[in-house]
Motif scaffolding. Structure first.
Motif, PDB file in Angstrom:
ATOM      1  N   HIS A 103       0.870  -1.165   0.000  1.00 25.41           N
ATOM      2  CA  HIS A 103       0.000   0.000   0.000  1.00 25.41           C
ATOM      3  C   HIS A 103       0.907   1.215   0.000  1.00 25.41           C
ATOM      4  CE1 HIS A 103      -3.799   2.037   0.361  1.00 25.41           C
ATOM      5  NE2 HIS A 103      -3.189   2.890   1.172  1.00 25.41           N
ATOM      6  N   HIS A 104       1.119   1.773  -1.142  1.00 17.12           N
ATOM      7  CA  HIS A 104       1.958   2.944  -1.425  1.00 17.12           C
ATOM      8  C   HIS A 104       3.349   2.474  -1.855  1.00 17.12           C
ATOM      9  CE1 HIS A 104       3.748   6.733  -1.797  1.00 17.12           C
ATOM     10  NE2 HIS A 104       3.109   7.366  -0.829  1.00 17.12           N
ATOM     11  N   ALA A 105       3.408   2.017  -3.082  1.00 18.58           N
ATOM     12  CA  ALA A 105       4.656   1.488  -3.640  1.00 18.58           C
ATOM     13  C   ALA A 105       5.754   2.536  -3.674  1.00 18.58           C
ATOM     14  CB  ALA A 105       4.411   0.933  -5.042  1.00 18.58           C
ATOM     15  N   GLY A 106       5.369   3.804  -3.757  1.00 20.94           N
ATOM     16  CA  GLY A 106       6.367   4.861  -3.778  1.00 20.94           C
ATOM     17  C   GLY A 106       7.265   4.831  -2.558  1.00 20.94           C
ATOM     18  N   LEU A 107       6.766   4.340  -1.463  1.00 20.39           N
ATOM     19  CA  LEU A 107       7.583   4.220  -0.257  1.00 20.39           C
ATOM     20  C   LEU A 107       8.202   2.835  -0.131  1.00 20.39           C
ATOM     21  CD1 LEU A 107       5.326   6.045   2.383  1.00 20.39           C
ATOM     22  CD2 LEU A 107       7.351   6.929   1.228  1.00 20.39           C
ATOM     23  N   ASP A 108       7.368   1.815  -0.089  1.00 15.32           N
ATOM     24  CA  ASP A 108       7.859   0.462   0.206  1.00 15.32           C
ATOM     25  C   ASP A 108       8.748  -0.104  -0.894  1.00 15.32           C
ATOM     26  OD1 ASP A 108       6.669   0.394   2.698  1.00 15.32           O
ATOM     27  OD2 ASP A 108       4.830  -0.501   1.962  1.00 15.32           O
ATOM     28  N   LYS A 109       8.376   0.069  -2.149  1.00 15.95           N
ATOM     29  CA  LYS A 109       9.208  -0.470  -3.233  1.00 15.95           C
ATOM     30  C   LYS A 109      10.511   0.315  -3.333  1.00 15.95           C
ATOM     31  CE  LYS A 109      10.020  -3.098  -6.903  1.00 15.95           C
ATOM     32  NZ  LYS A 109      11.396  -2.990  -7.274  1.00 15.95           N
ATOM     33  N   ALA A 110      10.450   1.621  -3.098  1.00 15.69           N
ATOM     34  CA  ALA A 110      11.678   2.417  -3.119  1.00 15.69           C
ATOM     35  C   ALA A 110      12.640   1.970  -2.029  1.00 15.69           C
ATOM     36  CB  ALA A 110      11.334   3.900  -2.970  1.00 15.69           C
ATOM     37  N   LEU A 111      12.110   1.700  -0.842  1.00 21.52           N
ATOM     38  CA  LEU A 111      12.946   1.203   0.246  1.00 21.52           C
ATOM     39  C   LEU A 111      13.533  -0.159  -0.103  1.00 21.52           C
ATOM     40  CD1 LEU A 111      14.007   1.387   3.209  1.00 21.52           C
ATOM     41  CD2 LEU A 111      11.942   0.129   3.845  1.00 21.52           C
ATOM     42  N   LEU A 112      12.696  -1.058  -0.602  1.00 17.37           N
ATOM     43  CA  LEU A 112      13.168  -2.395  -0.970  1.00 17.37           C
ATOM     44  C   LEU A 112      14.235  -2.307  -2.054  1.00 17.37           C
ATOM     45  CD1 LEU A 112      12.950  -5.446  -0.649  1.00 17.37           C
ATOM     46  CD2 LEU A 112      11.048  -5.399  -2.279  1.00 17.37           C
ATOM     47  N   ASP A 113      14.026  -1.457  -3.033  1.00 14.65           N
ATOM     48  CA  ASP A 113      15.027  -1.299  -4.092  1.00 14.65           C
ATOM     49  C   ASP A 113      16.350  -0.779  -3.544  1.00 14.65           C
ATOM     50  OD1 ASP A 113      13.443  -2.311  -6.099  1.00 14.65           O
ATOM     51  OD2 ASP A 113      12.836  -0.350  -6.876  1.00 14.65           O
ATOM     52  N   ARG A 114      16.286   0.190  -2.647  1.00  8.94           N
ATOM     53  CA  ARG A 114      17.517   0.720  -2.052  1.00  8.94           C
ATOM     54  C   ARG A 114      18.259  -0.366  -1.285  1.00  8.94           C
ATOM     55  NH1 ARG A 114      18.672   3.789   3.297  1.00  8.94           N
ATOM     56  NH2 ARG A 114      17.112   2.280   3.835  1.00  8.94           N
ATOM     57  N   LEU A 115      17.512  -1.145  -0.485  1.00  7.83           N
ATOM     58  CA  LEU A 115      18.135  -2.220   0.286  1.00  7.83           C
ATOM     59  C   LEU A 115      18.725  -3.293  -0.624  1.00  7.83           C
ATOM     60  CD1 LEU A 115      15.445  -2.524   3.099  1.00  7.83           C
ATOM     61  CD2 LEU A 115      17.721  -1.483   3.288  1.00  7.83           C
ATOM     62  N   CYS A 116      18.033  -3.621  -1.705  1.00  6.49           N
ATOM     63  CA  CYS A 116      18.540  -4.629  -2.645  1.00  6.49           C
ATOM     64  C   CYS A 116      19.744  -4.118  -3.418  1.00  6.49           C
ATOM     65  CB  CYS A 116      17.431  -5.079  -3.588  1.00  6.49           C
ATOM     66  SG  CYS A 116      16.228  -6.165  -2.785  1.00  6.49           S
ATOM     67  N   ARG A 117      19.757  -2.826  -3.754  1.00  9.63           N
ATOM     68  CA  ARG A 117      20.929  -2.263  -4.432  1.00  9.63           C
ATOM     69  C   ARG A 117      22.156  -2.354  -3.525  1.00  9.63           C
ATOM     70  NH1 ARG A 117      17.237   0.952  -7.007  1.00  9.63           N
ATOM     71  NH2 ARG A 117      17.215   2.701  -5.577  1.00  9.63           N
ATOM     72  N   THR A 118      21.955  -2.096  -2.250  1.00  8.67           N
ATOM     73  CA  THR A 118      23.065  -2.185  -1.305  1.00  8.67           C
ATOM     74  C   THR A 118      23.524  -3.638  -1.157  1.00  8.67           C
ATOM     75  OG1 THR A 118      22.276  -0.247  -0.101  1.00  8.67           O
ATOM     76  CG2 THR A 118      23.781  -1.714   1.068  1.00  8.67           C
ATOM     77  N   ARG A 119      22.571  -4.557  -1.077  1.00  9.33           N
ATOM     78  CA  ARG A 119      22.891  -5.968  -0.838  1.00  9.33           C
ATOM     79  C   ARG A 119      23.390  -6.681  -2.085  1.00  9.33           C
ATOM     80  NH1 ARG A 119      24.677 -10.198   1.443  1.00  9.33           N
ATOM     81  NH2 ARG A 119      23.356 -12.009   1.725  1.00  9.33           N
ATOM     82  N   TYR A 120      22.707  -6.452  -3.224  1.00  7.54           N
ATOM     83  CA  TYR A 120      22.979  -7.232  -4.439  1.00  7.54           C
ATOM     84  C   TYR A 120      23.546  -6.412  -5.599  1.00  7.54           C
ATOM     85  CZ  TYR A 120      19.608 -10.189  -1.968  1.00  7.54           C
ATOM     86  OH  TYR A 120      18.937 -10.924  -1.020  1.00  7.54           O
ATOM     87  N   GLY A 121      23.526  -5.108  -5.472  1.00 10.74           N
ATOM     88  CA  GLY A 121      24.037  -4.268  -6.543  1.00 10.74           C
ATOM     89  C   GLY A 121      22.984  -3.839  -7.555  1.00 10.74           C
ATOM     90  N   HIS A 122      21.724  -4.216  -7.350  1.00  9.78           N
ATOM     91  CA  HIS A 122      20.649  -3.798  -8.268  1.00  9.78           C
ATOM     92  C   HIS A 122      19.304  -3.872  -7.546  1.00  9.78           C
ATOM     93  CE1 HIS A 122      19.519  -8.041  -8.767  1.00  9.78           C
ATOM     94  NE2 HIS A 122      20.806  -8.279  -8.825  1.00  9.78           N
ATOM     95  N   ALA A 123      18.336  -3.155  -8.104  1.00 10.30           N
ATOM     96  CA  ALA A 123      16.982  -3.170  -7.544  1.00 10.30           C
ATOM     97  C   ALA A 123      16.358  -4.542  -7.762  1.00 10.30           C
ATOM     98  CB  ALA A 123      16.135  -2.092  -8.205  1.00 10.30           C
ATOM     99  N   LEU A 124      15.329  -4.842  -7.001  1.00  9.88           N
ATOM    100  CA  LEU A 124      14.654  -6.132  -7.111  1.00  9.88           C
ATOM    101  C   LEU A 124      13.670  -6.102  -8.281  1.00  9.88           C
ATOM    102  CD1 LEU A 124      14.284  -8.938  -5.839  1.00  9.88           C
ATOM    103  CD2 LEU A 124      12.418  -7.961  -4.491  1.00  9.88           C
ATOM    104  N   PRO A 125      13.892  -6.936  -9.299  1.00  6.39           N
ATOM    105  CA  PRO A 125      12.965  -6.971 -10.445  1.00  6.39           C
ATOM    106  C   PRO A 125      11.748  -7.840 -10.115  1.00  6.39           C
ATOM    107  CG  PRO A 125      14.792  -8.461 -10.844  1.00  6.39           C
ATOM    108  CD  PRO A 125      15.033  -7.816  -9.501  1.00  6.39           C
ATOM    109  N   VAL A 126      10.720  -7.219  -9.571  1.00  8.73           N
ATOM    110  CA  VAL A 126       9.528  -7.943  -9.171  1.00  8.73           C
ATOM    111  C   VAL A 126       8.310  -7.124  -9.599  1.00  8.73           C
ATOM    112  CG1 VAL A 126       9.516  -6.916  -6.854  1.00  8.73           C
ATOM    113  CG2 VAL A 126       8.385  -9.087  -7.227  1.00  8.73           C
ATOM    114  N   PRO A 127       7.269  -7.788 -10.116  1.00 11.10           N
ATOM    115  CA  PRO A 127       6.047  -7.023 -10.421  1.00 11.10           C
ATOM    116  C   PRO A 127       5.411  -6.529  -9.125  1.00 11.10           C
ATOM    117  CG  PRO A 127       5.732  -9.370 -10.871  1.00 11.10           C
ATOM    118  CD  PRO A 127       7.151  -9.191 -10.455  1.00 11.10           C
ATOM    119  N   VAL A 128       4.853  -5.326  -9.192  1.00 12.36           N
ATOM    120  CA  VAL A 128       4.305  -4.679  -8.003  1.00 12.36           C
ATOM    121  C   VAL A 128       2.844  -4.314  -8.246  1.00 12.36           C
ATOM    122  CG1 VAL A 128       4.491  -2.697  -6.432  1.00 12.36           C
ATOM    123  CG2 VAL A 128       6.555  -3.703  -7.446  1.00 12.36           C
ATOM    124  N   LEU A 129       2.015  -4.631  -7.273  1.00 17.88           N
ATOM    125  CA  LEU A 129       0.623  -4.202  -7.272  1.00 17.88           C
ATOM    126  C   LEU A 129       0.454  -3.293  -6.058  1.00 17.88           C
ATOM    127  CD1 LEU A 129      -2.238  -4.343  -8.411  1.00 17.88           C
ATOM    128  CD2 LEU A 129      -2.616  -6.353  -6.999  1.00 17.88           C
TER     129      LEU A 129
END
Length: 188
Positions: free
Chosen positions: A89-115
């Motif tokens: 609920h509000h991808a602008g926050l949660d997906k952005a956070l997840l992408d930042r964490l994945c970039r730090t951990r894996y070097g790239h954002a998480l490629p996952v479909p989002v609803l």
């Protein structure tokens, strides 16, 4: 056949570029149901202090000190999302956070479909020609619009469950069963 994972993050602040992950909760949605055994909640050990955010979510420095290392938490979230659709609920926050964490951990954002249930509610209101101020799109307010019970907010597992229930209510209200495609509302 689509499996959804409704996720909510609790952080040390609202700035997704600086906030630390404190906890994450998720539940799956399968075949129009929320299996109770799919519920997970993990505490993460932040690098810094919880600070004043504890007044919002109740997580103290002592509580999160018993959490898992951040890398282990991110690995668990990614494993839960593999082959599934992320629902927030509000991808602008949660997906952005997840992408930042994945970039730090894996070097790239998480490629996952989002609803995004917020975007879905907004699109529905636009289709019905509701004016922008016709009501709040906050999770508790949308749940009330669908006759869902009010839950205590700011607990990651409770908010993930609340989002899952909202998704099911929205799909049922729109006349869409669990097998009906909802791809127009997905983002990649």
């Amino acid at each position: 056949d689509v499996r959804f994972v409704c996720v909510d993050f609790v952080t040390s602040g609202r700035d997704v570029q600086a906030a630390e992950l404190l906890s994450v909760g998720w539940v799956e949605v399968q075949d129009g149901r929320i299996p109770a055994n799919s519920a997970r909640c993990l505490l993460a050990q932040p690098d810094g202090e919880v600070g004043e955010s504890a007044t919002v979510h109740g997580l103290t420095d002592t509580a999160v000190s018993r959490g898992q290392p951040l890398d282990a938490v991110i690995d668990a979230v990614v494993a839960a999302l593999t082959g599934r659709v992320l629902v927030v609920h509000h991808a602008g926050l949660d997906k952005a956070l997840l992408d930042r964490l994945c970039r730090t951990r894996y070097g790239h954002a998480l490629p996952v479909p989002v609803l995004d249930t917020l975007a879905l509610a907004h699109a529905r209101r636009q289709r019905q020609h509701h004016v922008a101020g016709a009501g709040s799109l906050r999770l508790p307010d949308l749940r009330a619009d669908y006759g869902l019970p009010r839950y205590q907010a700011h607990d990651c597992l409770v908010d993930a469950l609340a989002t899952a229930e909202l998704l099911l209510a929205m799909l049922a209200h729109d006349g869409r069963g669990p097998a009906t495609p909802i791809w127009p509302w997905l983002t990649l």
